[in-house]
Design an enzyme around this catalytic site. Structure first.
Site, PDB file in Angstrom:
ATOM      1  N   ASP A   3      -6.650  19.357 -14.062  1.00 32.59           N
ATOM      2  CA  ASP A   3      -7.082  18.047 -14.541  1.00 32.59           C
ATOM      3  C   ASP A   3      -6.800  18.014 -16.043  1.00 32.59           C
ATOM      4  OD1 ASP A   3      -8.488  15.838 -15.553  1.00 32.59           O
ATOM      5  OD2 ASP A   3     -10.002  15.939 -13.974  1.00 32.59           O
ATOM      6  N   ARG A   5       0.844  -1.208   0.000  1.00 33.33           N
ATOM      7  CA  ARG A   5       0.000   0.000   0.000  1.00 33.33           C
ATOM      8  C   ARG A   5       0.874   1.251   0.000  1.00 33.33           C
ATOM      9  NH1 ARG A   5      -1.564   2.230   4.478  1.00 33.33           N
ATOM     10  NH2 ARG A   5      -1.765   0.276   5.601  1.00 33.33           N
ATOM     11  N   TYR A  31     -15.703  17.985 -14.501  1.00 31.95           N
ATOM     12  CA  TYR A  31     -16.215  16.638 -14.270  1.00 31.95           C
ATOM     13  C   TYR A  31     -17.045  16.665 -12.982  1.00 31.95           C
ATOM     14  CZ  TYR A  31     -16.555  11.734 -13.283  1.00 31.95           C
ATOM     15  OH  TYR A  31     -17.054  10.489 -12.990  1.00 31.95           O
ATOM     16  N   LYS A  83      -8.889   7.000 -18.942  1.00 30.85           N
ATOM     17  CA  LYS A  83      -9.310   7.523 -20.249  1.00 30.85           C
ATOM     18  C   LYS A  83      -8.208   7.332 -21.294  1.00 30.85           C
ATOM     19  CE  LYS A  83     -13.190   8.855 -18.296  1.00 30.85           C
ATOM     20  NZ  LYS A  83     -13.030   8.653 -16.869  1.00 30.85           N
TER      21      LYS A  83
HETATM   22  N1  PLP Z   1     -11.510  13.835 -14.608  1.00 28.97           N
HETATM   23  C1  PLP Z   1     -12.203  13.861 -15.748  1.00 28.97           C
HETATM   24  C2  PLP Z   1     -12.047  15.034 -16.680  1.00 28.97           C
HETATM   25  C3  PLP Z   1     -13.082  12.821 -16.070  1.00 28.97           C
HETATM   26  O1  PLP Z   1     -13.784  12.882 -17.212  1.00 28.97           O
HETATM   27  C4  PLP Z   1     -13.232  11.746 -15.165  1.00 28.97           C
HETATM   28  C5  PLP Z   1     -14.152  10.626 -15.439  1.00 28.97           C
HETATM   29  O2  PLP Z   1     -14.965  10.671 -16.339  1.00 28.97           O
HETATM   30  C6  PLP Z   1     -12.501  11.755 -13.976  1.00 28.97           C
HETATM   31  C7  PLP Z   1     -11.637  12.814 -13.746  1.00 28.97           C
HETATM   32  C8  PLP Z   1     -12.635  10.665 -12.952  1.00 28.97           C
HETATM   33  O3  PLP Z   1     -11.827   9.583 -13.263  1.00 28.97           O
HETATM   34  P1  PLP Z   1     -12.130   8.073 -12.838  1.00 28.97           P
HETATM   35  O4  PLP Z   1     -13.443   7.686 -13.462  1.00 28.97           O
HETATM   36  O5  PLP Z   1     -10.948   7.325 -13.362  1.00 28.97           O
HETATM   37  O6  PLP Z   1     -12.220   8.025 -11.351  1.00 28.97           O
END
Ligand code: PLP
Length: 392
Positions: free
Chosen positions: A187, A51, A104, A212
């Site tokens: 992000d 971990r 998001y 993604k």
């Molecule tokens: N950031 C963005 C721009 C996203 O589109 C997403 C998920 O769709 C996330 C973060 C969250 O990621 P995860 O689904 O891998 O937890």
């Protein structure tokens, strides 16, 4: 050859391979062990318990760190949201957190929950309005009692935003944030480090949903935090160890395998997206099309300046409102009607089907993640679905 000397399309293929000794495998192993032999007092960076640290993370962490041009490896997490939660936790209790009004939706929920729990003030801004973002970062001038708002402690950027595809000026916002001592987190999921490197533009921390584009095949859920700042890196790593939102060895390996083709996938996806965006603009059933690569996107010039490409996501609003948009998702045969993005396969969804999506996202908006299929097949299917969704 040092990885700082080579180009990203080569880095994704060559980074994180085992040492070239005769008989060595060309791919790293998956190490399935929760613990490591040892009895000495804990040493920094040692392999002691999985971990805290495990070698299955290292190749992917090295890759993400190098691609984002960070001075240290990235930190893998069990999901994008685990990475985002750890980065949001850099906001001090009672501090000020600036967030985009569109981003998001789960990131915004996590920010609100943090605010409720820790007395954090949230300032929600239109991330495309740089002057408004800078004002929110600076707070009030303090000259009058009404204008005594504190400056920001943490600025959350997502650019392009999900799903509205607004563009934040990373350089200008980072400069303003640093003047007041705030940390800037970006992000970078939509752009990937191949198209945008926020740390080079002045941001302090980058987060990814590795799920993604980086992994790219819709078969793993994984996240990452990247920073060059030793103090921020140590704090995020400590959050990971205590929070426990770690990546599994096999998921880490799969993500690295997916990453090998990132440059090819991104190149093809954005070629397809540019072509589909152009064609959709002339489609009788499309009310509006948004893509940062279109000259009529309100921040096309900024996107062209800070990005090396416009990515593989577009949005289309459909004539006929919510019902027509919903019918498109039911009429597609090749496109997958599914949430998520950045995979080899093309997907679309009506974002407002999610209860947490911002009310200012139009009900008739489809978020379209363009994959690497033949663009003519993608167009034929999208065109028939748009026509099939027309009201009689
Ligand atoms: N950031 C963005 C721009 C996203 O589109 C997403 C998920 O769709 C996330 C973060 C969250 O990621 P995860 O689904 O891998 O937890």
């Amino acid at each position: 050859m040092s990885h700082s000397d080579i180009r990203p399309a080569t880095t994704v293929v060559s980074v994180g391979r085992p040492d070239r000794t005769p008989g060595a495998p060309v791919n790293p192993p998956v190490v399935l062990s929760s613990t490591y032999v040892g009895s000495e007092p804990s040493a920094p960076g040692a392999l002691e318990y999985a971990r805290i640290n495990t070698e299955s993370w290292h190749p992917m962490e090295q890759a993400i760190g190098e691609l984002e041009r960070a001075d240290r490896p990235g930190l893998l997490f069990g999901s994008g949201m685990a990475a985002i939660s750890a980065a949001l936790d850099l906001t001090p209790p009672g501090g000020v957190l600036v967030v985009p009004r569109h981003a998001y939706h789960a990131s915004l929920v996590a920010a609100r929950e943090l605010a409720d729990r820790c007395g954090v003030e949230i300032r929600s801004v239109d991330i495309a309005d740089t002057a408004a973002v800078v004002a929110a970062v600076r707070g009030g001038s303090g000259e009058t009692a009404d204008d005594a708002a504190a400056p920001a402690d943490l600025v959350w950027l997502e650019t392009p935003t999900n799903p509205m595809l607004e563009i934040a000026d990373i350089k200008a916002v980072s400069q303003a944030a640093h003047e007041v001592g705030a940390v800037v987190v970006v992000d970078n999921t939509f752009a990937t480090p191949l198209l945008q490197r926020p740390l080079e533009l002045g941001a302090d921390v980058v987060v990814h949903s590795v799920t993604k584009y980086l992994a790219g095949h819709s078969d793993v859920v994984l996240g990452a935090v990247v920073t060059s700042d030793p103090d921020l890196w140590a704090r995020v790593r400590a959050r990971r160890t205590i929070g426990g939102g770690i990546a599994g060895p096999f998921e880490s390996w799969l993500a690295l395998r997916g990453l090998r083709t990132l440059a090819l996938r991104v190149e093809r996806a954005q070629q397809n997206t540019a072509e589909l965006a152009r064609r959709l603009q002339d489609h009788p059933d499309a009310l509006a099309v948004a893509y940062p690569g279109l000259p009529d996107h309100p921040q096309h010039a900024l996107a062209a300046e800070q990005m090396d490409g416009f990515g593989g996501i577009l949005t289309v609003r459909v004539h006929g409102g919510r019902e027509a948009a919903q019918r498109v998702t039911e009429a597609v045969r090749l496109w997958l009607p599914a949430t998520s993005l950045g995979g080899v396969e093309s997907m679309l969804e009506r974002r407002r089907r999610w209860a947490n999506e911002a009310a200012s996202v139009p009900e008739d908006l489809l978020r379209v993640s363009v994959g690497i299929e033949d663009v003519e097949d993608l167009w034929a299917d999208l065109d028939q679905a748009l026509r099939a969704a027309r009201l009689p």
